[in-house]
Design an enzyme around this catalytic site. Structure first.
Site, PDB file in Angstrom:
ATOM      1  N   CYS A 138       0.825  -1.215   0.000  1.00 30.04           N
ATOM      2  CA  CYS A 138       0.000   0.000   0.000  1.00 30.04           C
ATOM      3  C   CYS A 138       0.854   1.258   0.000  1.00 30.04           C
ATOM      4  CB  CYS A 138      -0.935   0.011   1.204  1.00 30.04           C
ATOM      5  SG  CYS A 138      -2.006  -1.434   1.253  1.00 30.04           S
ATOM      6  N   HIS A 274      -3.311   7.122   2.555  1.00 29.42           N
ATOM      7  CA  HIS A 274      -3.714   5.820   2.012  1.00 29.42           C
ATOM      8  C   HIS A 274      -5.131   5.517   2.496  1.00 29.42           C
ATOM      9  CE1 HIS A 274      -4.027   1.685   1.121  1.00 29.42           C
ATOM     10  NE2 HIS A 274      -3.740   1.239   2.332  1.00 29.42           N
ATOM     11  N   ASN A 305     -10.219  -0.140  -0.353  1.00 31.03           N
ATOM     12  CA  ASN A 305      -8.767  -0.002  -0.207  1.00 31.03           C
ATOM     13  C   ASN A 305      -8.111  -0.639  -1.429  1.00 31.03           C
ATOM     14  OD1 ASN A 305      -6.060  -0.499   0.388  1.00 31.03           O
ATOM     15  ND2 ASN A 305      -6.424  -0.948   2.548  1.00 31.03           N
TER      16      ASN A 305
HETATM   17  C1  LIG Z   1     -10.546  -4.950   9.709  1.00 29.19           C
HETATM   18  C2  LIG Z   1     -11.157  -4.004  10.729  1.00 29.19           C
HETATM   19  C3  LIG Z   1     -12.192  -3.111  10.081  1.00 29.19           C
HETATM   20  C4  LIG Z   1     -11.833  -4.838  11.812  1.00 29.19           C
HETATM   21  O1  LIG Z   1     -12.328  -3.969  12.806  1.00 29.19           O
HETATM   22  P1  LIG Z   1     -12.017  -4.247  14.326  1.00 29.19           P
HETATM   23  O2  LIG Z   1     -12.778  -3.267  15.100  1.00 29.19           O
HETATM   24  O3  LIG Z   1     -10.515  -4.267  14.500  1.00 29.19           O
HETATM   25  O4  LIG Z   1     -12.632  -5.697  14.502  1.00 29.19           O
HETATM   26  P2  LIG Z   1     -12.107  -6.895  15.407  1.00 29.19           P
HETATM   27  O5  LIG Z   1     -11.318  -7.835  14.568  1.00 29.19           O
HETATM   28  O6  LIG Z   1     -11.466  -6.374  16.682  1.00 29.19           O
HETATM   29  O7  LIG Z   1     -13.477  -7.552  15.796  1.00 29.19           O
HETATM   30  C5  LIG Z   1     -14.452  -6.853  16.544  1.00 29.19           C
HETATM   31  C6  LIG Z   1     -15.743  -7.619  16.511  1.00 29.19           C
HETATM   32  O8  LIG Z   1     -16.293  -7.574  15.180  1.00 29.19           O
HETATM   33  C7  LIG Z   1     -16.480  -8.908  14.688  1.00 29.19           C
HETATM   34  N1  LIG Z   1     -16.150  -8.898  13.272  1.00 29.19           N
HETATM   35  C8  LIG Z   1     -14.926  -9.025  12.699  1.00 29.19           C
HETATM   36  N2  LIG Z   1     -15.034  -8.916  11.369  1.00 29.19           N
HETATM   37  C9  LIG Z   1     -16.345  -8.724  11.111  1.00 29.19           C
HETATM   38  C10 LIG Z   1     -17.060  -8.531   9.926  1.00 29.19           C
HETATM   39  N3  LIG Z   1     -16.474  -8.522   8.721  1.00 29.19           N
HETATM   40  N4  LIG Z   1     -18.387  -8.336  10.020  1.00 29.19           N
HETATM   41  C11 LIG Z   1     -19.017  -8.331  11.193  1.00 29.19           C
HETATM   42  N5  LIG Z   1     -18.381  -8.511  12.375  1.00 29.19           N
HETATM   43  C12 LIG Z   1     -17.058  -8.707  12.314  1.00 29.19           C
HETATM   44  C13 LIG Z   1     -15.542  -9.775  15.493  1.00 29.19           C
HETATM   45  O9  LIG Z   1     -16.023 -11.094  15.549  1.00 29.19           O
HETATM   46  C14 LIG Z   1     -15.601  -9.102  16.835  1.00 29.19           C
HETATM   47  O10 LIG Z   1     -16.770  -9.496  17.506  1.00 29.19           O
HETATM   48  P3  LIG Z   1     -16.796  -9.641  19.116  1.00 29.19           P
HETATM   49  O11 LIG Z   1     -16.499  -8.260  19.661  1.00 29.19           O
HETATM   50  O12 LIG Z   1     -18.190 -10.088  19.382  1.00 29.19           O
HETATM   51  O13 LIG Z   1     -15.740 -10.624  19.447  1.00 29.19           O
HETATM   52  C15 LIG Z   1     -10.061  -3.118  11.387  1.00 29.19           C
HETATM   53  O14 LIG Z   1      -9.230  -3.891  12.204  1.00 29.19           O
HETATM   54  C16 LIG Z   1      -9.218  -2.412  10.400  1.00 29.19           C
HETATM   55  O15 LIG Z   1      -9.694  -1.594   9.643  1.00 29.19           O
HETATM   56  N6  LIG Z   1      -7.907  -2.656  10.420  1.00 29.19           N
HETATM   57  C17 LIG Z   1      -6.949  -1.998   9.566  1.00 29.19           C
HETATM   58  C18 LIG Z   1      -7.187  -2.412   8.163  1.00 29.19           C
HETATM   59  C19 LIG Z   1      -6.264  -1.743   7.243  1.00 29.19           C
HETATM   60  O16 LIG Z   1      -6.117  -0.575   7.302  1.00 29.19           O
HETATM   61  N7  LIG Z   1      -5.669  -2.520   6.387  1.00 29.19           N
HETATM   62  C20 LIG Z   1      -4.886  -2.087   5.359  1.00 29.19           C
HETATM   63  C21 LIG Z   1      -3.631  -1.532   5.790  1.00 29.19           C
HETATM   64  S1  LIG Z   1      -2.797  -1.286   4.328  1.00 29.19           S
END
Ligand SMILES: CC(C)(COP(=O)(O)OP(=O)(O)OC[C@H]1O[C@@H](n2cnc3c(N)ncnc32)[C@H](O)[C@@H]1OP(=O)(O)O)[C@@H](O)C(=O)NCCC(=O)NCCS
Length: 349
Positions: A138, A274, A305
Site C-alpha cells: 500500500c 492511504h 482499499n
Molecule cells: C478490519 C477491521 C475493520 C476490523 O475492525 P475491528 O474493530 O478491529 O474488529 P475486530 O477484529 O477487533 O473484531 C471486533 C468484533 O467484530 C467482529 N467482526 C470481525 N469482522 C467482522 C465482519 N467482517 N463483520 C461483522 N463482524 C465482524 C468480530 O467477531 C468481533 O466481535 P466480538 O467483539 O463479538 O468478538 C479493522 O481492524 C481495520 O480496519 N484494520 C486496519 C485495516 C487496514 O487498514 N488494512 C490495510 C492496511 S494497508
C-alpha cells in the site's frame, strides 16, 4: 562456500585511475499530471455480507466503506495502468515518447517475472524507457514518487511515469471477514518531471520489519506447490494490530514529512492518506492536529482499499471534484504490508 573478501581499508589511498563522470538533473521535480482508472463494476456491501456473516451497517461503521469497484476479466493490471497513465500524460501535456522511466507499484501483477512495467511502457508507446515494478504494497505509490523525484533531480530520467495499480480481487478470500470487504481494484498514475520550483518535498520513508507478518500472503509459492490441494494464496491481515500501528505511528511520519518540506500543517490545503480505513484517516488527522481548512481525501467510501492505487485515486478524485486545486499543497502518506510507509508533501498539478 564462498571466500570472504577483506574489508576495505578506508585509509588506503586509491590508486590513480580516471574519474567517472556523473549526472546532474533538474534543480527541482514536480508532479506534472495525474490520471486514474476505476473499474466499471460497483460492488455494494450487500453483495459481500452473506459470505462473511456481516452487515452493511457494520462495514460502514468500522471502515467507512459503502461500495468498491471490482475489475472484470477485461480490466487487467496492464489495461487499467495504461488507461490511468494516458490520462496522466494528457493532463501533464507530455507525449509518451518523452517518458524515460516507468515505475509500477503493485502487489497483484500475478507473474513473478517479468515485471509488468515494460509491457505497459510498450503499449503506451514509450521508446525503451527504464521500466520496473516496485513492491512496497500500500506504500508503493509514495515510494515511487520519492524515487521518481530523485531520478529527475539526479539526471537519470527527465520524465517519469509512476503508476499505482491493483487487482486485489485476484488474491482476495471472499470468505475472510477481515479482508473481503476492504480490498478492491483500480489504478492511478502521475507524471513526475522537471520544474522551476520544488513540487515534491523530501520523502520520509521506512519500514517496521518486526511486523512483517501483520499483512501477508497466506502461503509463499513454494508452500502452495507442496500442499495436497494447491489453491491461490490470499491476503491475510491482523486487522486490529494494523489499525493501531497506522493510527498512532503514521501521524508522526506525516508530521515529519510536513516539517521536512519546510512548512507547517497550517500551510496544507489537502491531506491524502492511504485509503485504508476512514477511522484511521480521522485518527491521523486528529493526531496531526490538522486545521479544519485542510480538505481530507475520503475516496475509500466508494472505492475501498486499493493498496498501491489508493493515494493517486484519492488525489485524482479531489482534483476532479474541485477539492484540490492546481498549486495546492497536499500531504500524501501511504502505509501497509512490510510494514512499509512513505510520505511527502506535493504541489497539486
Ligand atoms: C478490519 C477491521 C475493520 C476490523 O475492525 P475491528 O474493530 O478491529 O474488529 P475486530 O477484529 O477487533 O473484531 C471486533 C468484533 O467484530 C467482529 N467482526 C470481525 N469482522 C467482522 C465482519 N467482517 N463483520 C461483522 N463482524 C465482524 C468480530 O467477531 C468481533 O466481535 P466480538 O467483539 O463479538 O468478538 C479493522 O481492524 C481495520 O480496519 N484494520 C486496519 C485495516 C487496514 O487498514 N488494512 C490495510 C492496511 S494497508
Amino acid at each position: 562456500m564462498t571466500t570472504p573478501i577483506d574489508p576495505v581499508d578506508p585509509v588506503d589511498p586509491v590508486s590513480p585511475r580516471p574519474a567517472l563522470s556523473t549526472t546532474t538533473g533538474a534543480t527541482h521535480a514536480a508532479v506534472l499530471g495525474i490520471g486514474a482508472y476505476r473499474p466499471a463494476r460497483v460492488v455494494p456491501n450487500s453483495e459481500l455480507v452473506e459470505a462473511i456473516d456481516s452487515s452493511d451497517e457494520w462495514i460502514q461503521q468500522r471502515s467507512g466503506i459503502r461500495t468498491r469497484r471490482f475489475a472484470d476479466d477485461s480490466e487487467s493490471v496492464q489495461m487499467m495502468s495504461v488507461a490511468a497513465a494516458r490520462e496522466a500524460l494528457a493532463h501533464a501535456g507530455i507525449e509518451a515518447g518523452q517518458v524515460d522511466a516507468v515505475i509500477v507499484a503493485t502487489v497483484s501483477h500475478m507473474m513473478q517475472t517479468p515485471a509488468i512495467a515494460p509491457a505497459i511502457a510498450h503499449e503506451l508507446g514509450c521508446p525503451k524507457p527504464a521500466a520496473f515494478d516496485i513492491s512496497a504494497a500500500c506504500a508503493g505509490f509514495c515510494h515511487g514518487v520519492g524515487l521518481a523525484a530523485d531520478l529527475v533531480r539526479g539526471g537519470s530520467a527527465r520524465h517519469v511515469l509512476v503508476i499505482g495499480v491493483e487487482r486485489l480481487t485476484d488474491i482476495l478470500d471472499r470468505t475472510d471477514r477481515g479482508t473481503a470487504f476492504i480490498f478492491a481494484d483500480g489504478a492511478g498514475a502521475v507524471v513526475v518531471g522537471p520544474s522551476e520550483t520544488s513540487g515534491i518535498g523530501p520523502v520520509v520513508w521506512g519500514s517496521d520489519g518486526e511486523h512483517f507478518d501483520h499483512i501477508r500472503q497466506t502461503l509463499d509459492w513454494r508452500d502452495v506447490m507442496t500442499t495436497d490441494s494447491p489453491a491461490m494464496p490470499a491476503l491475510t491481515m491482523q486487522g486490529s494490530a494494523v489499525f493501531r500501528w497506522a493510527s498512532f505511528t503514521m501521524a508522526k511520519v506525516g508530521l515529519e514529512a510536513v516539517e521536512r518540506a519546510g512548512i507547517t500543517v497550517d500551510d496544507l490545503d489537502c491531506f491524502v492518506p492511504h485509503q485504508a480505513n476512514m477511522r484511521i484517516t480521522d485518527a491521523m488527522a486528529r493526531s496531526m492536529k490538522l486545521p479544519d481548512s485542510v480538505r481530507i481525501a475520503r475516496d475509500i467510501a466508494d472505492q475501498g482499499n486499493t493498496s498501491a492505487a489508493s493515494v493517486p485515486l484519492a488525489l485524482h478524485r479531489m482534483v476532479a471534484e474541485g477539492d484540490a486545486r492546481s498549486g495546492d499543497l497536499a500531504l500524501l502518506i501511504a502505509f501497509g504490508a512490510g510494514l512499509a510507509y512513505a510520505a511527502q508533501v506535493v504541489v497539486v498539478p
